[in-house]
Design an enzyme around this catalytic site. Structure first.
Site, PDB file in Angstrom:
ATOM      1  N   LEU A  48       0.871  -1.172   0.000  1.00  0.00           N
ATOM      2  CA  LEU A  48       0.000   0.000   0.000  1.00  0.00           C
ATOM      3  C   LEU A  48       0.909   1.223   0.000  1.00  0.00           C
ATOM      4  O   LEU A  48       1.814   1.334   0.837  1.00  0.00           O
ATOM      5  CB  LEU A  48      -0.889  -0.024   1.244  1.00  0.00           C
ATOM      6  CG  LEU A  48      -2.147   0.851   1.278  1.00  0.00           C
ATOM      7  CD1 LEU A  48      -3.038   0.578   0.074  1.00  0.00           C
ATOM      8  CD2 LEU A  48      -2.923   0.594   2.562  1.00  0.00           C
ATOM      9  N   ASP A  49       0.710   2.136  -0.950  1.00  0.00           N
ATOM     10  CA  ASP A  49       1.563   3.324  -1.070  1.00  0.00           C
ATOM     11  C   ASP A  49       1.656   4.081   0.253  1.00  0.00           C
ATOM     12  O   ASP A  49       0.690   4.113   1.021  1.00  0.00           O
ATOM     13  CB  ASP A  49       1.019   4.278  -2.133  1.00  0.00           C
ATOM     14  CG  ASP A  49       1.228   3.759  -3.547  1.00  0.00           C
ATOM     15  OD1 ASP A  49       2.044   2.844  -3.728  1.00  0.00           O
ATOM     16  OD2 ASP A  49       0.565   4.277  -4.469  1.00  0.00           O
ATOM     17  N   PRO A  50       2.800   4.718   0.529  1.00  0.00           N
ATOM     18  CA  PRO A  50       2.941   5.495   1.775  1.00  0.00           C
ATOM     19  C   PRO A  50       1.840   6.535   1.967  1.00  0.00           C
ATOM     20  O   PRO A  50       1.380   6.742   3.092  1.00  0.00           O
ATOM     21  CB  PRO A  50       4.315   6.157   1.616  1.00  0.00           C
ATOM     22  CG  PRO A  50       5.079   5.227   0.737  1.00  0.00           C
ATOM     23  CD  PRO A  50       4.069   4.676  -0.232  1.00  0.00           C
ATOM     24  N   ALA A  52      -1.157   6.340   0.965  1.00  0.00           N
ATOM     25  CA  ALA A  52      -2.467   5.695   1.085  1.00  0.00           C
ATOM     26  C   ALA A  52      -2.665   5.186   2.503  1.00  0.00           C
ATOM     27  O   ALA A  52      -1.714   4.910   3.230  1.00  0.00           O
ATOM     28  CB  ALA A  52      -2.573   4.539   0.098  1.00  0.00           C
ATOM     29  N   ARG A 183      -3.593   5.224  -9.099  1.00  0.00           N
ATOM     30  CA  ARG A 183      -2.993   6.478  -9.574  1.00  0.00           C
ATOM     31  C   ARG A 183      -3.038   6.576 -11.101  1.00  0.00           C
ATOM     32  O   ARG A 183      -3.243   7.653 -11.666  1.00  0.00           O
ATOM     33  CB  ARG A 183      -1.550   6.590  -9.076  1.00  0.00           C
ATOM     34  CG  ARG A 183      -1.438   6.920  -7.599  1.00  0.00           C
ATOM     35  CD  ARG A 183       0.014   7.009  -7.168  1.00  0.00           C
ATOM     36  NE  ARG A 183       0.677   5.705  -7.171  1.00  0.00           N
ATOM     37  CZ  ARG A 183       1.942   5.505  -7.530  1.00  0.00           C
ATOM     38  NH1 ARG A 183       2.679   6.533  -7.939  1.00  0.00           N
ATOM     39  NH2 ARG A 183       2.476   4.300  -7.475  1.00  0.00           N
TER      40      ARG A 183
END
Length: 319
Positions: A48-50, A52, A183
């Protein structure tokens, strides 16, 4: 003969479904859970992206053997798209690369969504973990290099417009398969609508079979860690309440809802634990099945294949 080094940590197994806060990397979350539970082995089922937040499934011990099944599960995201700006990272973190004064109408957005539903081709962001000639795309992008990332197939099961907050921001929800970049969806939709766009907020709310009801926050974990009641004397050196922490774990087998389950007798279980094939004589057992799991006394014992009613173990679990 060289002595085998003893594994550090406790042989604790199960799942923690962490509500990852913004700003934390997935690898950092895994490290903190490993420290908190003093676990021998820990891994996660999907980065999970930072920037997010939301559902990050973290597997401990024997549960790490079931990570691939969760990785293949569908994922649900709720996200805000900001219209009028495209950014280098396709989210708030990047530099503004294109702007537009145009804003899409509700009707224009709804008319576009069918094009982004089903199996589609998608180009991952420049800032992504995709490997290009052995290098991560985000490392090359940070060095100022523009790399050509080939598009790939992803599947989006549902794509809903939840709310038009203002003319500049809209909220969406999608359920999608493995490898989908939200994204990229924002970037491509902005281009198709002629207005540019980026992700302003992203939250993952489900990774099958786990959902928001399974979430636990850092604050809740820390509160349990410091709970002094029912503490085992062996936990004293760690100043952590492992009894209470372990009660928060979701069973390893919960990750295997995608597989058929069959219960073994004691004799069958003993044979399977030796790696031997056993005949399953249940009336509802199919003749052949690529992957199933077997249990003994409600405990996960093995994953394997069914061939002519015979179970052949491929992966054993410690019970």
């Amino acid at each position: 003969m060289a002595r085998q080094s003893k594994k550090k940590g406790r042989p604790v197994s199960g799942w923690i479904i962490l509500d990852k806060p913004k700003g934390m990397r997935s690898t950092e979350a895994v490290s903190q859970i490993k420290y908190l539970f003093h676990a021998q082995k820990v891994g996660h089922a999907g980065t999970l992206d930072p920037l997010a937040s939301g559902l990050l499934p973290i597997a401990l011990g024997e549960a790490t053997k079931t990570v691939p099944y969760v990785m293949q599960g569908t994922k649900t995201y709720r996200f805000h798209i900001a219209w009028g700006e495209e950014r280098s990272t396709d989210d708030l973190e990047g530099e503004i690369t294109h702007t537009s004064s145009k804003r899409p109408t509700r009707e224009e957005i709804l008319a576009l969504l069918p094009q982004y539903t089903g199996v589609i081709l998608q180009t991952p962001p420049q800032f992504s973990a995709i490997k290009i000639a052995g290098n991560r795309a985000y490392d090359l992008a940070r060095e100022g290099e523009v790399v050509e990332i080939p598009p790939r197939q992803v599947e989006i099961e549902t794509f809903k417009l939840i709310e038009m907050i203002t003319k500049d921001h809209s909220i969406f929800e999608i359920t999608c398969g493995k490898g989908t970049y939200v994204r990229s969806l924002a970037r491509d939709m902005g281009r198709d609508l002629g207005c540019y766009a980026h992700i302003a907020d992203l939250r993952r709310i489900a990774v099958a079979p786990f959902c928001e009801n399974d979430l636990i926050t850092w604050d809740e974990l820390k509160a349990v860690e410091l709970d002094k009641s029912a503490k085992n004397e062996k936990d004293a050196p760690f100043e952590r309440n492992f009894i209470k922490l372990d009660e928060l774990l979701i069973e390893t087998i919960s990750a295997l809802e995608c597989l058929s389950h069959y219960t073994l007798s004691q004799t069958q279980a003993q044979q399977v634990m030796k790696g031997n094939t056993v005949l399953l004589y249940h009336h509802d057992v199919p003749l052949d099945e690529d992957e199933v799991c077997v249990l003994y006394q409600d405990q996960l014992l093995a994953i394997g294949a069914l061939e002519k009613n015979q179970f052949k173990p491929k992966r054993l679990f410690t019970i």
